[in-house]
Design a protein around this motif. Sequence first.
Motif, short mmCIF file in Angstrom:
data_model
loop_
_atom_site.label_atom_id
_atom_site.label_comp_id
_atom_site.label_asym_id
_atom_site.label_seq_id
_atom_site.Cartn_x
_atom_site.Cartn_y
_atom_site.Cartn_z
N ALA A 159 -39.07 15.73 88.46
CA ALA A 159 -39.74 16.75 89.27
C ALA A 159 -40.77 17.56 88.47
N LEU A 160 -40.58 17.64 87.15
CA LEU A 160 -41.53 18.40 86.35
C LEU A 160 -42.89 17.70 86.39
N GLY A 161 -43.88 18.43 86.83
CA GLY A 161 -45.23 17.88 87.00
C GLY A 161 -45.56 17.76 88.47
N PRO A 162 -45.06 16.73 89.14
CA PRO A 162 -45.45 16.55 90.54
C PRO A 162 -44.85 17.58 91.51
N VAL A 163 -43.63 18.04 91.25
CA VAL A 163 -42.99 19.01 92.14
C VAL A 163 -43.00 20.40 91.50
N PHE A 164 -42.55 20.49 90.27
CA PHE A 164 -42.52 21.74 89.52
C PHE A 164 -43.64 21.70 88.49
N GLY A 165 -44.72 22.36 88.76
CA GLY A 165 -45.83 22.37 87.81
C GLY A 165 -46.84 23.44 88.14
N VAL A 166 -47.76 23.64 87.22
CA VAL A 166 -48.82 24.63 87.41
C VAL A 166 -49.75 24.16 88.52
N ARG B 126 -52.86 27.47 102.01
CA ARG B 126 -53.22 26.06 102.07
C ARG B 126 -52.03 25.21 102.50
N ARG B 127 -52.28 23.96 102.82
CA ARG B 127 -51.29 23.07 103.45
C ARG B 127 -50.08 22.72 102.58
N SER B 128 -50.26 22.52 101.28
CA SER B 128 -49.15 22.05 100.43
C SER B 128 -48.00 23.03 100.43
N HIS B 129 -46.79 22.48 100.47
CA HIS B 129 -45.58 23.29 100.40
C HIS B 129 -45.09 23.46 98.97
N TYR B 130 -45.45 22.55 98.09
CA TYR B 130 -44.96 22.57 96.71
C TYR B 130 -45.85 21.66 95.89
N GLY B 131 -45.64 21.70 94.59
CA GLY B 131 -46.28 20.75 93.69
C GLY B 131 -47.33 21.36 92.79
N GLY B 132 -47.43 20.77 91.61
CA GLY B 132 -48.45 21.17 90.66
C GLY B 132 -49.70 20.33 90.83
#
Length: 182
Positions: A45-52, A80-86
Amino acid sequence: MLPPPSFWPLRLARESDVPALEALIPLSVRGLQKHCYSQAQMDAALGPVFGVDRQLIRDGTYFVAEQGDEIIGCGGWSRRRSHYGGDSGRPGEDSLLDPQRDPARVRAFFVHPAWARRGIGRSIMAACEEAIFRAGFRNVEIVATLAGEPLYATFGYRVVERYEIPMTGGLTLPVVRMTRLI
């Protein structure tokens, strides 16, 4: 002297904060999510889900809490549309939401484990809700981690759906979609 536990002064994140945020996020995830997710799930998850997410910084909707010169917490909201993600989890800029029709998104909350449970997340959440209201939104949606769900519930968010985010290697990340009128 430390601020009282229920209030932390915040400022908007700047592009120059990105290296500190990139260091904070894995510490937060590995320290505060380990009772909810496996090491493999956290790593995937680090990067694509949990990231800057630099888009939140550019939009002026991402807050940081500091102790001295160290960023010890961060979180924000999005129109904006995204719910999560770096940045690595999204190919380009998201389209804007319509405050009359769409819910704002609360996103990307991370606190240094040594500073957890001291009101940092609550302070960031209060700042987000105030900014969301000023921007004309009346509905808010969060895709919460299992560890974050209790914080959002204290603000009156209710569970709408539990689902799993697909990740690499056949892994998934269980999350909770929550919502609230403000």
